[in-house]
Enzyme design. Sequence first.
Site, PDB file in Angstrom:
ATOM      1  N   ASN A 265      22.427  19.574 -15.916  1.00 52.29           N
ATOM      2  CA  ASN A 265      22.295  18.854 -17.187  1.00 52.29           C
ATOM      3  C   ASN A 265      22.399  19.924 -18.279  1.00 52.29           C
ATOM      4  O   ASN A 265      21.471  20.717 -18.458  1.00 52.29           O
ATOM      5  CB  ASN A 265      20.947  18.148 -17.220  1.00 52.29           C
ATOM      6  CG  ASN A 265      20.783  17.136 -18.329  1.00 52.29           C
ATOM      7  OD1 ASN A 265      19.681  16.697 -18.594  1.00 52.29           O
ATOM      8  ND2 ASN A 265      21.860  16.734 -18.994  1.00 52.29           N
TER       9      ASN A 265
ATOM     10  N   ASN B  99      22.075  13.814 -28.622  1.00 51.16           N
ATOM     11  CA  ASN B  99      22.874  13.372 -27.484  1.00 51.16           C
ATOM     12  C   ASN B  99      24.368  13.556 -27.758  1.00 51.16           C
ATOM     13  O   ASN B  99      24.791  13.735 -28.902  1.00 51.16           O
ATOM     14  CB  ASN B  99      22.599  11.901 -27.184  1.00 51.16           C
ATOM     15  CG  ASN B  99      21.217  11.668 -26.622  1.00 51.16           C
ATOM     16  OD1 ASN B  99      20.716  12.479 -25.850  1.00 51.16           O
ATOM     17  ND2 ASN B  99      20.587  10.570 -27.018  1.00 51.16           N
TER      18      ASN B  99
ATOM     19  N   CYS C 175      13.459  15.393 -23.965  1.00 46.10           N
ATOM     20  CA  CYS C 175      14.361  15.679 -22.845  1.00 46.10           C
ATOM     21  C   CYS C 175      13.743  16.791 -22.019  1.00 46.10           C
ATOM     22  O   CYS C 175      13.598  17.928 -22.506  1.00 46.10           O
ATOM     23  CB  CYS C 175      15.737  16.086 -23.370  1.00 46.10           C
ATOM     24  SG  CYS C 175      16.881  16.594 -22.084  1.00 46.10           S
ATOM     25  N   GLY C 176      13.364  16.486 -20.782  1.00 51.24           N
ATOM     26  CA  GLY C 176      12.707  17.476 -19.936  1.00 51.24           C
ATOM     27  C   GLY C 176      13.596  18.638 -19.564  1.00 51.24           C
ATOM     28  O   GLY C 176      13.176  19.809 -19.610  1.00 51.24           O
ATOM     29  N   ASN C 177      14.840  18.371 -19.178  1.00 51.54           N
ATOM     30  CA  ASN C 177      15.763  19.458 -18.856  1.00 51.54           C
ATOM     31  C   ASN C 177      16.084  20.272 -20.097  1.00 51.54           C
ATOM     32  O   ASN C 177      16.179  21.504 -20.052  1.00 51.54           O
ATOM     33  CB  ASN C 177      17.048  18.902 -18.242  1.00 51.54           C
ATOM     34  CG  ASN C 177      16.833  18.345 -16.853  1.00 51.54           C
ATOM     35  OD1 ASN C 177      16.085  18.885 -16.060  1.00 51.54           O
ATOM     36  ND2 ASN C 177      17.481  17.237 -16.554  1.00 51.54           N
TER      37      ASN C 177
ATOM     38  N   ASN D  22      17.200   4.566 -21.227  1.00 53.75           N
ATOM     39  CA  ASN D  22      17.699   5.243 -20.041  1.00 53.75           C
ATOM     40  C   ASN D  22      17.448   4.319 -18.855  1.00 53.75           C
ATOM     41  O   ASN D  22      16.475   3.553 -18.857  1.00 53.75           O
ATOM     42  CB  ASN D  22      16.956   6.563 -19.831  1.00 53.75           C
ATOM     43  CG  ASN D  22      17.062   7.490 -21.027  1.00 53.75           C
ATOM     44  OD1 ASN D  22      18.036   8.200 -21.180  1.00 53.75           O
ATOM     45  ND2 ASN D  22      16.048   7.468 -21.882  1.00 53.75           N
TER      46      ASN D  22
ATOM     47  N   CYS E  65      18.003  14.385 -15.143  1.00 55.40           N
ATOM     48  CA  CYS E  65      17.273  13.893 -16.319  1.00 55.40           C
ATOM     49  C   CYS E  65      15.790  14.081 -16.042  1.00 55.40           C
ATOM     50  O   CYS E  65      15.235  13.431 -15.150  1.00 55.40           O
ATOM     51  CB  CYS E  65      17.599  12.426 -16.587  1.00 55.40           C
ATOM     52  SG  CYS E  65      16.657  11.695 -17.945  1.00 55.40           S
TER      53      CYS E  65
END
Length: 284
Positions: free
Chosen positions: A16, A67, A76-78, A195, A221
């Site tokens: 990602n 985005n 957004c974790g990544n 999502n 994700c």
Amino acid sequence: MSTSAEFFFKYHGLGNDFIVLDRRQSGADIDAEFSRWLCDRRQGVGADGVLSLLPSDAGMARMVVHNADGSIAEMCGNGLRCAVKYLVDNSGEKPERVDVETGAGILSCAPGYGVDGVASVELSMGPARLVAANLPSGATGQPFVDAPVPGHSGLRGYAVNMGNPHLVLLDRPLEDAGRLGPDLERHPGFPERTNVEFVRVDKDGLTVVVWERGCGLTQACGTGACASAVAAVLAKRLPADAWLRVTLPGGDLHIRVPSDLSDVRLRGPVAFVFTGVVPDLPGR
């Protein structure tokens, strides 16, 4: 070429991928058009999103997630792992903890170090919310848990807010993500779009494919992995308060869901890819 060059930094978390722009000095964010162009994989740099790092009084930086379609994600974790690696690796220090301001609040991050700096990050993802304005529960006041999805016969889901909205579909074929994802992303029950996670429950964890709001299918994700683990715990398919494997197309994350959903934790790798000079947007 601009007279005063700005550098970008490319990172990825399990494939990602993100463009990091350090704008802590200017404090100026980018607009949707510039984000779309930077993320274009044929005419721009190419990425799933742009992470704009802005000044913050509460953390090492404020991260704004743009985005690929120009929209803004709350969290957004990544992307957060990528931001932490950039911030720490360029600080000259090795802190045990870093706080980053996000659209989901101030999040605490614990870097893990390797020979090339930060190699992994454990994140406090904050609480999982079942009642939120950007979920169907915002209108009803009742959690949307193992509930029928209106307009989709036979489809049941879990609506989870991880700072951003998610619709988790347990026991759905993973290959349905590309077919159903675009329509479900824009389901009217989710006023800010959503999502969508397609989840297979395994004996020792989960296998997940995510249709990301504003991006489409991605390799991984982080918030989607968290929402999927929350749904599996709510369904009593996997235990709370244990580190759970979540396998995505790009690799494995590990998620810990507390029984009270108060502070979901995420562990995962992060890697630097390359750096370059931000090109001028054609026509500007």
